[in-house]
Scaffold this active site. Structure first.
Site, short mmCIF file in Angstrom:
data_model
loop_
_atom_site.label_atom_id
_atom_site.label_comp_id
_atom_site.label_asym_id
_atom_site.label_seq_id
_atom_site.Cartn_x
_atom_site.Cartn_y
_atom_site.Cartn_z
N SER A 136 0.82 -1.22 -0.02
CA SER A 136 -0.11 0.02 -0.16
C SER A 136 0.98 1.31 -0.01
O SER A 136 1.99 1.19 0.27
CB SER A 136 -1.06 0.09 1.30
N TYR A 149 -2.06 -0.45 10.52
CA TYR A 149 -2.03 -0.76 9.20
C TYR A 149 -0.74 -0.51 8.58
O TYR A 149 -0.23 -1.31 7.79
CB TYR A 149 -3.07 -0.10 8.50
#
Length: 283
Positions: A136, A149
């Site tokens: 990501s 995350y």
């Protein structure tokens, strides 16, 4: 087809994993589509002669080993592993529980490690293979409300960067994919887990963050079907990239991150370069 490959895809029951599986099948490859709920995977991906669906909870090493055995029993080899399965625990670090942090790391960092550990003996024996891990922009830059995350994705990045030279002598290549905002199910109520409010000091900013993330759902600029087709193109390269920045927003974030790092280097260049040990300098 002469360049037919056997793909193994995790998290193929929803989101990008479904698009990856469909794109690989459409390109003439064989696919092992895996997920925790095999019925969901079957319904999401559909049916095809060159498709095998298997149950896999990436946090369970036994599941990973069994899924790999099933894949080899059916197709004889595994050419491409796509580590796609992940989760999203959002919230301020102080309000996220240790158990939530553990679950984030288990799904998004330890999970890909479990699956890769199970596939490496197969790829080493073949002396070929390609390991793709979906990271990501959160693997390149941290962000408020995203400590869990980002921690999982930064860990994924460091692990993959170290894995690449370890497995290269066996003909195994690696690619990290850094998507920006893509219109998947990641931000739905079913996929995002929020920290419970517990600290008043964060209340105002927490409300703003919750509003932002909830309004982003369904408005992301990236098309996951196009990313899936791009991944097929990357996997078909004779020399696939170590990293693929996916999406114009991800490119912009990456360029800003590189520029910010350069500014930090330049700001303290003299101090940094003054730290060399000089023999005989101390008395």
């Amino acid at each position: 087809m002469s360049n037919r490959k056997i793909w193994f895809i995790t998290g193929a029951g929803r989101g990008m994993g479904v698009d990856f599986a469909k794109a690989a099948l459409a390109a003439g490859h064989a696919v092992v589509a895996s997920g925790r709920d095999i019925d969901r995977v079957s319904k999401a991906v559909g049916s095809a002669n060159e498709l095998l669906t298997v149950k896999l909870d990436v946090t369970r090493r036994g599941d990973a080993e069994a899924a790999m055995r099933a894949a080899v029993d059916r197709f004889g080899r595994i050419d491409v592993l796509v580590n796609n399965a992940a989760s999203f625990y959002a919230g301020y670090f102080e309000e996220l529980t240790p158990e939530q942090f553990d679950r984030q790391l288990a799904a998004s960092l330890i999970g890909p490690m479990n699956v890769t550990r199970a596939v490496l003996p197969i790829m080493r024996k073949q002396r070929s293979g390609h390991i793709v891990s979906i990271s990501s922009t959160a693997g390149l830059v941290g962000f408020e409300f995203g400590s869990a995350y980002a921690a999982s994705k930064f860990g994924l990045e460091g692990w993959m960067a170290s894995l690449a030279p370890e497995v290269a002598p066996f003909g195994i290549t690696t690619t990290v994919v850094n998507p920006g905002f893509f219109r998947t199910e990641l931000l739905t109520e079913q996929s995002t887990n929020y920290a419970e409010p517990s600290i008043a000091d964060y209340a105002e900013r927490r409300a703003q963050q919750l509003e932002f993330w909830r309004t982003q759902n369904g408005k992301q600029s990236g098309d996951p079907a196009k990313l899936a087709r791009a991944l097929v193109t990357i996997v078909d390269q004779a020399r696939p990239p170590l990293r693929f920045i996916a999406g114009a927003d991800a490119m912009a974030t990456s360029e800003q991150t590189v520029a910010a790092l350069q500014r930090q280097i330049d700001a303290f260049r003299d101090l940094s370069t003054s730290l060399a040990f000089h023999e005989g300098a101390r008395k």
